[in-house]
Design a protein around this motif. Structure first.
Motif, mmCIF file in Angstrom:
data_model
loop_
_atom_site.group_PDB
_atom_site.id
_atom_site.type_symbol
_atom_site.label_atom_id
_atom_site.label_comp_id
_atom_site.label_asym_id
_atom_site.label_seq_id
_atom_site.Cartn_x
_atom_site.Cartn_y
_atom_site.Cartn_z
ATOM 1 N N LYS A 259 -5.484 0.791 -14.013
ATOM 2 C CA LYS A 259 -6.773 1.331 -14.456
ATOM 3 C C LYS A 259 -7.921 0.366 -14.188
ATOM 4 N N LEU A 260 -7.655 -0.740 -13.501
ATOM 5 C CA LEU A 260 -8.681 -1.740 -13.243
ATOM 6 C C LEU A 260 -9.207 -1.667 -11.809
ATOM 7 N N GLY A 261 -10.523 -1.722 -11.668
ATOM 8 C CA GLY A 261 -11.186 -1.922 -10.381
ATOM 9 C C GLY A 261 -10.592 -1.173 -9.207
ATOM 10 N N TYR A 262 -10.446 -1.920 -8.097
ATOM 11 C CA TYR A 262 -9.885 -1.343 -6.873
ATOM 12 C C TYR A 262 -8.435 -1.807 -6.728
ATOM 13 N N ILE A 263 -7.706 -1.791 -7.817
ATOM 14 C CA ILE A 263 -6.312 -2.233 -7.833
ATOM 15 C C ILE A 263 -5.397 -1.025 -7.948
ATOM 16 N N GLY A 264 -4.392 -0.944 -7.070
ATOM 17 C CA GLY A 264 -3.360 0.069 -7.204
ATOM 18 C C GLY A 264 -3.825 1.479 -6.938
ATOM 19 N N LYS A 265 -4.819 1.658 -6.073
ATOM 20 C CA LYS A 265 -5.297 3.000 -5.709
ATOM 21 C C LYS A 265 -4.586 3.436 -4.429
ATOM 22 N N LEU A 266 -3.868 4.558 -4.496
ATOM 23 C CA LEU A 266 -3.018 5.025 -3.399
ATOM 24 C C LEU A 266 -3.668 6.209 -2.688
ATOM 25 N N TYR A 267 -3.596 6.204 -1.338
ATOM 26 C CA TYR A 267 -4.166 7.269 -0.511
ATOM 27 C C TYR A 267 -3.167 7.730 0.544
ATOM 28 N N HIS A 268 -3.347 8.956 1.016
ATOM 29 C CA HIS A 268 -2.709 9.365 2.255
ATOM 30 C C HIS A 268 -3.397 8.594 3.382
ATOM 31 N N SER A 269 -2.631 8.081 4.324
ATOM 32 C CA SER A 269 -3.250 7.315 5.416
ATOM 33 C C SER A 269 -4.205 8.165 6.248
ATOM 34 N N HIS A 270 -3.960 9.480 6.303
ATOM 35 C CA HIS A 270 -4.851 10.313 7.115
ATOM 36 C C HIS A 270 -6.249 10.437 6.494
ATOM 37 N N ASP A 271 -6.414 10.033 5.226
ATOM 38 C CA ASP A 271 -7.737 10.050 4.599
ATOM 39 C C ASP A 271 -8.501 8.742 4.795
ATOM 40 N N LEU A 272 -7.850 7.714 5.324
ATOM 41 C CA LEU A 272 -8.487 6.400 5.418
ATOM 42 C C LEU A 272 -9.713 6.377 6.330
ATOM 43 N N PRO A 273 -9.694 7.042 7.511
ATOM 44 C CA PRO A 273 -10.912 7.021 8.334
ATOM 45 C C PRO A 273 -12.121 7.594 7.608
ATOM 46 N N ARG A 274 -11.922 8.695 6.889
ATOM 47 C CA ARG A 274 -13.043 9.281 6.150
ATOM 48 C C ARG A 274 -13.535 8.345 5.048
ATOM 49 N N LEU A 275 -12.587 7.711 4.358
ATOM 50 C CA LEU A 275 -12.978 6.784 3.302
ATOM 51 C C LEU A 275 -13.718 5.583 3.887
ATOM 52 N N ALA A 276 -13.272 5.096 5.044
ATOM 53 C CA ALA A 276 -13.946 3.975 5.700
ATOM 54 C C ALA A 276 -15.386 4.350 6.065
ATOM 55 N N HIS A 277 -15.565 5.521 6.668
ATOM 56 C CA HIS A 277 -16.916 5.995 7.004
ATOM 57 C C HIS A 277 -17.769 6.145 5.744
ATOM 58 N N PHE A 278 -17.166 6.658 4.681
ATOM 59 C CA PHE A 278 -17.884 6.879 3.436
ATOM 60 C C PHE A 278 -18.397 5.566 2.862
ATOM 61 N N LEU A 279 -17.539 4.549 2.827
ATOM 62 C CA LEU A 279 -17.954 3.241 2.314
ATOM 63 C C LEU A 279 -19.057 2.633 3.161
ATOM 64 N N LEU A 280 -18.986 2.824 4.478
ATOM 65 C CA LEU A 280 -20.026 2.289 5.358
ATOM 66 C C LEU A 280 -21.350 3.029 5.175
ATOM 67 N N MET A 281 -21.281 4.333 4.982
ATOM 68 C CA MET A 281 -22.499 5.123 4.819
ATOM 69 C C MET A 281 -23.281 4.706 3.580
ATOM 70 N N PHE A 282 -22.561 4.379 2.504
ATOM 71 C CA PHE A 282 -23.216 4.106 1.225
ATOM 72 C C PHE A 282 -22.955 2.680 0.746
ATOM 73 N N TYR A 283 -22.785 1.766 1.694
ATOM 74 C CA TYR A 283 -22.339 0.411 1.336
ATOM 75 C C TYR A 283 -23.320 -0.304 0.414
ATOM 76 N N GLN A 284 -24.620 0.015 0.499
ATOM 77 C CA GLN A 284 -25.593 -0.706 -0.327
ATOM 78 C C GLN A 284 -25.968 0.037 -1.613
ATOM 79 N N GLU A 285 -25.321 1.180 -1.859
ATOM 80 C CA GLU A 285 -25.732 2.020 -2.980
ATOM 81 C C GLU A 285 -25.152 1.565 -4.322
ATOM 82 N N MET A 286 -23.855 1.215 -4.332
ATOM 83 C CA MET A 286 -23.193 0.941 -5.605
ATOM 84 C C MET A 286 -21.864 0.223 -5.341
ATOM 85 N N PRO A 287 -21.221 -0.330 -6.367
ATOM 86 C CA PRO A 287 -19.934 -1.015 -6.182
ATOM 87 C C PRO A 287 -18.855 -0.064 -5.675
ATOM 88 N N CYS A 288 -17.837 -0.642 -5.032
ATOM 89 C CA CYS A 288 -16.798 0.157 -4.374
ATOM 90 C C CYS A 288 -16.036 1.047 -5.354
#
Length: 486
Positions: A259-288
């Motif tokens: 339940k802490l931070g970015y620890i132990g969060k599991l994804y389908h690998s096929h969602d990783l490209p979208r998540l990577a793009h998402f983090l880059l799009m909003f990288y300065q908006e808020m914490p990960c």
């Protein structure tokens, strides 16, 4: 002559009118062009304003745990098509490209800390808490995300010395992304009144994670993110596999094992490209960790799916940001191996009056949710019909919660059944065997396969006496032995 003069005069008038028409046409075209451009800018401005307002509302709702993603799905439509990788050149500091695809990739991103360094202990915990068979199915990718080349070289030497056999075996890779690939990290928006250095730190962290996710997209079937100061539970991969198997046929974007931070969060690998793009799009908006809530919600996973006990524990005392103290601990963590139930696929049904959205399915999992029914009467039941006949070794049922300790099953029994009849939607067993009574709202039995001679098709919780209190079935856990005819 008069006619000729009139003709010439008429031609001049016609030319004049033609000129006027052309001028009007050109003016109209120019005016329309300007109007279209103005409308486009107005539309962009309005749409931008709407998205920004939507994002502010999303942040407010996130802060109050009332995320409502359906209202903001339009802001995410274009991102749904971002399935390609980001064009980045990675440096391999240790290890080589994986020779084969694995079941799970574990990603870590690490930077130089002013106080303490936990990366080596984290890597050690991952490998030490995994069996030899589990090690065959995992890959660990460490991203050294600091721009201090001397620090990176020192860390690579330490990692290579301590974990040489894992690098040789293709289980451990250390990578680095050159600074030239990073976006602007100065003069960023100061949301939430964060100081400039804090905004820079968390914005760079978002980019670090985006690059790490992008690299790991095709290495395995699943991906779990850890921080670089984490301790793992014994045989965590086996526990993760059990949970994934139990979720077969259901939709999920993120499964959480801490339940802490970015620890132990599991994804389908096929969602990783979208998540990577998402983090880059909003990288300065808020914490990960805030962005991750938005990502999950915008992909239509409404609720948090978190499992207990937690598989990963935060062990760092000093934060990677300015060496500040960080004493956060996950009180749901258990380091020793624990027995996660199998809970084979089944159809769940009840004739009790269900309260709001606390439906039957919420009791049959290790998620921190539950079934809640209004005051049950004698003969009411909660039924489970397994998709295939099974052998059961252990059953455990817990009713009530800490804050509603009286909403337990005061008088009830647990039964298992065979000889299934009915259509797919209305299947049930014709014969039941009672295994025992509930005591203080709970039921537990072991060695079921030695007490029940038939393959079990059904299981049910039966109310044996009416009660005024409502009933919470907090969890139903089923452990299987060998499958029939195996």
């Amino acid at each position: 002559v008069t006619l000729l003069y009139a003709f010439l005069h008429m031609r001049q008038n016609l030319k004049y009118f033609d000129k006027m028409r052309c001028l009007r046409k050109r003016s109209a075209v120019s005016f329309l062009g300007v109007l279209v451009i103005c409308l486009l800018f107005m539309n962009l401005y309005i749409e931008d304003g709407y998205v920004l307002e939507g994002d502010k509302q999303l942040i407010r709702e996130t802060a109050t745990h009332q995320l409502n993603p359906e209202r903001y799905v339009h802001t995410f439509k274009d991102l749904s098509n971002f399935s390609g990788s980001i064009n980045i050149s990675y440096r391999y500091l240790a290890g080589t490209p994986l020779p084969r695809k694995r079941y799970l990739t574990i990603g870590l991103s690490s930077v130089k800390r002013k106080k303490g360094n936990y990366l080596l202990e984290t890597i050690k915990s991952i490998f030490e808490q995994s069996s030899y068979e589990e090690l065959k199915e995992i890959a660990v990718v460490v991203q050294l995300a600091d721009f201090d080349s001397a620090w990176c070289e020192g860390m690579v030497q330490d990692i290579s010395q301590k974990f040489a056999h894992h690098i040789i075996a293709g289980r451990l890779i250390v990578i680095h992304v050159p600074e030239e690939y990073y976006p602007v990290l100065e003069g960023l928006k100061r949301n939430y009144n964060d100081p400039e250095d804090r905004v820079k730190f968390r914005s760079k962290q978002n980019v670090d994670y985006a690059f790490l996710l992008n690299f790991c997209a095709n290495l395995s079937d699943y991906y779990v993110m850890l921080e670089d100061d984490v301790r793992c539970s014994k045989n965590f991969l086996t526990a993760v596999k059990k949970v994934i198997t139990s979720r077969e046929g259901s939709y999920w974007v993120t499964l959480e094992f801490s339940k802490l931070g970015y620890i132990g969060k599991l994804y389908h690998s096929h969602d990783l490209p979208r998540l990577a793009h998402f983090l880059l799009m909003f990288y300065q908006e808020m914490p990960c960790d805030w962005l991750l809530i938005h990502f999950r919600g915008l992909l239509a996973q409404k609720e948090v799916i978190r499992f207990k006990p937690s598989l990963f524990q935060h062990m760092g005392y000093y934060s990677s940001y300015k060496g500040a103290e960080n004493k956060l601990k996950d009180d749901d963590f258990e380091e020793e191996s624990f027995d996660i139930p199998d809970n084979p696929p089944a159809n769940l049904h009840t004739n009790m009056n269900v309260f709001e959205n606390y439906e039957a399915s919420k009791a049959y999992s290790s998620i921190d949710e539950y079934f809640w029914g209004k005051a049950p009467s004698t003969g009411d039941f909660y039924g489970i019909v397994f998709e295939k006949p099974i052998k059961i070794s252990k059953i455990k049922v817990v009713t009530g919660t800490e804050d509603r300790q009286n909403d337990i099953l005061h008088h009830g029994a647990l039964e298992v059944g065979e000889k299934i009849v009915g259509s797919k939607k209305g299947r049930q067993c014709t014969t039941y065997l009672r295994l025992g009574e509930f005591k203080n709202g709970n039921f537990e039995i072991t060695d079921v396969e030695h007490k029940v001679l038939f393959d079990i098709n059904c299981m049910r919780i039966l109310v044996t006496k009416s009660q005024k209190e409502w009933l919470i079935i907090r969890s139903i856990s089923v452990w299987t032995s060998q499958t029939p005819n195996q």
